[in-house]
Enzyme design. Structure first.
Site, PDB file in Angstrom:
ATOM      1  CB  CYS A 173      39.906  41.183  41.957  1.00 27.10           C
ATOM      2  SG  CYS A 173      38.890  41.014  43.411  1.00 27.10           S
ATOM      3  CG  HIS A 206      40.941  39.535  49.234  1.00 33.80           C
ATOM      4  ND1 HIS A 206      41.071  38.946  47.988  1.00 33.80           N
ATOM      5  CD2 HIS A 206      42.049  39.168  49.943  1.00 33.80           C
ATOM      6  CE1 HIS A 206      42.198  38.246  47.958  1.00 33.80           C
ATOM      7  NE2 HIS A 206      42.807  38.356  49.120  1.00 33.80           N
ATOM      8  CG  ASP A 226      43.127  32.669  41.451  1.00 35.48           C
ATOM      9  OD1 ASP A 226      42.119  32.822  40.726  1.00 35.48           O
ATOM     10  OD2 ASP A 226      43.113  32.002  42.503  1.00 35.48           O
ATOM     11  NE  ARG A 262      41.950  33.943  50.676  1.00 36.71           N
ATOM     12  CZ  ARG A 262      41.880  33.973  49.349  1.00 36.71           C
ATOM     13  NH1 ARG A 262      42.760  34.647  48.652  1.00 36.71           N
ATOM     14  NH2 ARG A 262      40.919  33.319  48.725  1.00 36.71           N
ATOM     15  NE  ARG A 295      46.109  34.540  43.626  1.00 40.86           N
ATOM     16  CZ  ARG A 295      45.499  35.723  43.610  1.00 40.86           C
ATOM     17  NH1 ARG A 295      44.504  35.958  44.435  1.00 40.86           N
ATOM     18  NH2 ARG A 295      45.894  36.681  42.774  1.00 40.86           N
TER      19      ARG A 295
END
Ligand code: ARG
Length: 277
Positions: A264, A168, A68, A139, A93
């Site tokens: 992103c 997000h 990612d 998140r 992550r």
């Protein structure tokens, strides 16, 4: 209305090791194959587009085992040349955060903070002239909001995300013109109270419909004039043009399988304000 672009500096990470091997958002299905070559070409198109618009693109070295990492927006938030590092919510992550911090320290940024609370960088923080908008619910921890406010000295507006597809803030809202506090957002991604806050702060915002949101059309990057956004978000093009913006459709279909698109992949490095005499 005429809109002026201003030159930007972005940090991106090529999807050399991009895969969908786990699922931490509803877009990710490890059973669906990813075409890595196509992902790379699509990402290069985005980078080349920034370069042709006169922007600077810095590169972060991709690491095997961190599929990612291409979603570079999540690794930090940079405002006034000051860097608030990330702390990731999912173990898959976590290692990305230190790689981002090391990049900044290697590239002349001296004010780099490792945060105490979970925040996924520009995934959940958006910068306007007056505010730092901050998403929570999936998140970033609500505790990251006062932490960011204290660090940047900007008023943080906490916004509650309620739809797991828009996990997000940058999947639900995009800043079009930070100087004018102009944003576009999809109301359905936010709690009723947060929708009311957005209406109050941004009465002239452009509102996106469900179909454009579902094409990840809010995952856009604006330089004040050009708005790069997923090309499938067709319903946003005319409303953007009506406001004087120049929409530029990008095809990032492979990266969409990871739950991300234009924004992103793009972290903005906002410089320190020019010194005044
Ligand atoms: N697969 C990544 C994740 O779920 C996608 C991150 C997308 N980035 C973003 N800024 N919304 O963490």
């Amino acid at each position: 209305m005429h809109r002026d672009a201003s030159p930007r500096r972005y940090l991106m990470c090529p999807p050399a090791h991009f895969r969908v091997t786990y699922s931490i958002n509803p877009w990710m299905d490890p059973a669906k194959p990813v075409d890595l070559r196509l992902a790379l070409t699509q990402w290069e198109d985005l980078r080349d587009r920034y370069l042709s618009l006169g922007h600077t693109v810095e590169l972060l070295e991709p690491q095997p085992g961190l599929p990612d990492m291409v979603f570079a927006a999540n690794g930090a938030t940079v405002v006034d040349g000051r860097v608030l590092g990330a702390r990731f919510a999912y173990p898959e992550r976590i290692a990305e955060a230190a790689l981002h911090r090391a990049w900044f320290l290697d590239h002349g940024f001296t004010d780099v903070k490792e945060p105490d609370h979970v925040n996924e960088g520009e995934g959940d923080f958006a910068v306007t002239a007056s505010y730092l908008l901050a998403g929570r619910g999936f998140r970033s921890s609500p505790l990251s909001h006062p932490e960011a406010q204290e660090f940047f000295g900007r008023p943080v507006i906490g916004l509650d995300l309620v739809d797991p597809r828009y996990y997000h803030l940058d999947t639900a809202l995009s800043v079009l013109d930070e100087a004018a506090d102009e944003v576009v957002y999809y109301p359905g991604a936010f709690s009723p109270g947060s929708q009311a806050v957005l209406r109050r702060l941004f009465p002239n915002a452009l509102l996106a419909g469900e179909q454009d949101a579902a094409a990840l059309g809010l995952n856009a990057v604006s330089d004040g004039r050009h708005v790069l956004l997923p090309q499938a978000a067709v319903g946003l093009f005319d409303p953007l043009r009506d406001r004087g913006y120049e929409p530029i459709g990008m095809d990032l279909s492979e990266l969409l399988k990871g739950g991300g698109s234009v924004k992103c992949c793009t972290q903005e490095l906002r410089p320190a304000p020019a010194a005044t005499r």
